[in-house]
Design a protein around this motif. Structure first.
Motif, short mmCIF file in Angstrom:
data_model
loop_
_atom_site.label_atom_id
_atom_site.label_comp_id
_atom_site.label_asym_id
_atom_site.label_seq_id
_atom_site.Cartn_x
_atom_site.Cartn_y
_atom_site.Cartn_z
N SER A 99 40.93 34.75 45.03
CA SER A 99 40.11 33.56 44.78
C SER A 99 40.90 32.28 44.97
N ILE A 115 35.37 38.53 46.20
CA ILE A 115 34.48 38.18 45.08
C ILE A 115 35.15 37.04 44.33
N ASN A 116 34.55 35.88 44.36
CA ASN A 116 35.14 34.65 43.83
C ASN A 116 34.66 34.42 42.40
N GLY A 117 35.30 35.12 41.46
CA GLY A 117 34.88 35.02 40.06
C GLY A 117 34.23 36.31 39.62
N ALA A 122 27.46 39.71 42.10
CA ALA A 122 27.88 39.53 43.50
C ALA A 122 28.22 40.87 44.16
N LYS A 140 25.78 34.54 45.66
CA LYS A 140 26.73 33.65 44.99
C LYS A 140 28.05 34.36 44.70
N ASN A 141 29.10 33.56 44.57
CA ASN A 141 30.45 34.05 44.24
C ASN A 141 31.09 34.87 45.36
N LYS A 152 32.62 29.69 51.63
CA LYS A 152 32.49 29.95 50.19
C LYS A 152 31.05 29.70 49.79
N LYS A 155 28.91 28.85 43.34
CA LYS A 155 29.25 29.61 42.14
C LYS A 155 27.99 29.95 41.35
N GLU A 156 28.00 31.11 40.76
CA GLU A 156 26.90 31.55 39.91
C GLU A 156 27.16 31.11 38.47
N ILE A 212 38.48 29.00 39.09
CA ILE A 212 37.50 30.08 39.15
C ILE A 212 36.33 29.82 38.21
N TYR A 213 36.63 29.42 36.98
CA TYR A 213 35.57 29.29 35.98
C TYR A 213 35.11 27.85 35.76
#
Length: 499
Positions: A99, A115-117, A122, A140-141, A152, A155-156, A212-213
């Motif tokens: 990420s 998987i971004n997060g 996802a 998303k993500n 990208k 974000k969810e 990430i968050y």
């Protein structure tokens, strides 16, 4: 060809824990796709184990969780070999490293998706789209490469954690005995690992969690956490808990509710918190937390210098004065504070960098003076690619840059960077790093960590006697005699090896 292999790369020499991140992904596809787990911590030859599944021709998807450091070192060559031998497979990486370094990962040619997060939605949606040959651009993500460009998706929102399916502990037990994951530690004879929340509501510019968050935090309810913990206790005999949340103690109400629920179970536990958050907890709350078995809490103190705390964008209300006062406050509740410090932040001149290091060393000694039981964890500052942060701009301006190739991350120097021991930053000179490490050696000699259960009283007294004169006289250079004993006794450093 639609079966899924989930791989947890080796991360610990001993005392490995339940692979919670992999189990979260397994839970997301349970009942829909067949899946297996391969845990690198439990395999002498993980590649052979993975290939034993791939040779069946039934597995088309591989999910790797990749943290910086040891996991990355193992994930890179395994992924490359698998992709070369089984090019039909789809390689999906999740975790902090991909990420934060998506360009290096996707340009490698052997990772297809990141998987971004959180991957609770996802991952299964990506598998659905690939199985049905449908578009995945709006999932998303995700991070992926298409037409030579890295994309990208948005974000969810963080999901309600109580709504997620339970982790499939029993099915994990069909691959590896759960007993293997319950290690003897300072906390207990059968210590389990558990995630009760994700994210953190703060935006510290040195923290890998932030990109990430993005200052978001969601937690399971106290009742759900208690129910999960009690299941593992009753089913496999766990007697202690390591809460691997980025920030377990965000909510005083939730923490106290859990403490009251868990108290009759006689379990010891540990978690991570912020000093300025917990300093607002009432005495009654802290009393209840300790009564319920909480023995030690990890705090990111970072610096005793208020200007450095501002530079790090620590946020909240934490100050140097509060750090010392709170360490003293916790003495009355018999809770051990575990304070981490970040030394070697960027500065305009080498003299200012050295001054910061000297200041922190003296500050740490002041903490030890008011509460000798305070555990001290030392890190050297390592940049995190937090886009837009003032600190990251300072880092780039001083000439720091990450490796462009994924395989370059496998070098010993960059692995040390990942463990925040060798920063490879232009503003930190070798003599500065030596001073930090030598002070750490002397400090750990005078105050051996309580979490190293292999050190008996005789060993502790011997190394303390050897180190005290140096500590009092501020003589930190060439502490070879202390290092020799620590190496001979295989002294454990919690920040690298855990409990």
């Amino acid at each position: 060809m639609n079966k899924i292999l989930l791989y947890n790369p080796k991360s610990a020499v001993a005392k490995h824990r339940i692979p919670n991140s992999i189990l979260n992904i397994a839970a997301s596809v349970e009942g829909k796709y067949d899946w297996v787990v391969v845990d690198g911590n439990c395999e002498t030859n993980p590649l052979e184990k993975i290939e034993s599944y791939l040779r069946t021709g039934e597995f088309g998807y591989l999910g790797f969780t990749v943290m910086p450091g040891p996991q990355l070192r193992e994930a890179i060559p395994l992924s490359k070999t698998i992709k070369q031998k089984y090019p039909y497979t789809t390689m999906i990486w999740g975790g902090y490293f991909p990420s934060s370094q998506p360009k290096a990962v996707l340009n490698s040619g052997f990772v297809d998706f990141i998987i971004n997060g959180p991957g609770d939605n996802a991952f299964p949606r990506l598998i659905d789209a690939l199985e049905k040959h449908e578009p995945y651009e709006f999932i998303k993500n995700l991070i992926y490469k298409a037409d030579r460009k890295i994309t990208k998706t948005i974000k969810e929102d963080l999901l309600d954690q109580d709504s997620l399916p339970p982790l499939p502990y029993d099915k994990l037990g069909t691959f590896y005995p759960i007993d293997k994951y319950l290690g003897k530690t300072y906390l207990g004879k059968r210590t389990m690992a558990y995630h009760s929340s994700i994210g953190c509501p703060f935006t510290c510019s040195f923290c890998a969690v932030v990109p990430i968050y993005e200052a978001r935090w969601k937690a399971k309810s106290a009742k759900t956490v208690y129910k999960d913990v009690k299941y593992i206790k009753d089913r496999w005999g766990a007697d202690a808990i390591e809460f691997h949340d980025n920030n377990f103690f965000v909510s005083e109400k939730r923490t106290v509710e859990f403490a009251k629920l868990i108290e009759p179970e006689n379990m010891s536990w540990w978690g991570m918190a912020r000093i300025d958050t917990m300093d607002k907890f009432s005495d009654a709350s802290l009393t209840q937390i300790r009564k319920a078995g909480c023995k030690i809490i990890f705090f990111g103190a970072e610096s005793g210098n208020d200007d450095i705390l501002e530079q790090l964008d620590k946020g909240g209300t934490q100050t140097g004065e509060q750090i010392i006062r709170f360490a003293e406050r916790l003495k009355q509740f018999d809770i051990i504070p575990e304070y981490s410090f970040v030394l070697g932040t960027p500065a305009a001149t080498p003299e200012k960098v050295q001054a910061q290091i000297d200041f922190e060393i003296n500050f740490i000694k002041n903490i030890k003076a008011v509460n000798p039981r305070t555990e001290i964890v030392l890190y050297t500052y390592t940049p995190v690619p937090t886009e837009g942060s003032e600190l990251y701009k300072q880092v780039l301006e001083q000439g720091f840059e990450y490796p462009q190739s994924l395989e370059d991350w496998m070098s010993p120097a960059w692995e040390s960077f990942d463990l925040r021991k060798n920063p490879l930053t232009p503003w930190l000179k070798p003599e500065m790093i030596d001073k930090i490490r030598n002070f750490e050696t002397v400090l750990n000699g005078v105050y051996p960590t309580v979490t190293d259960i292999r050190l008996n009283d005789l060993k502790r007294k011997s190394i303390k006697l050897l180190s005290t004169l140096r500590y009092k006289a501020n003589l930190y250079k060439y502490p070879y005699e202390i290092k020799l004993l620590q190496r001979y006794w295989k002294y454990r450093q919690p920040e690298i090896q855990g409990f």
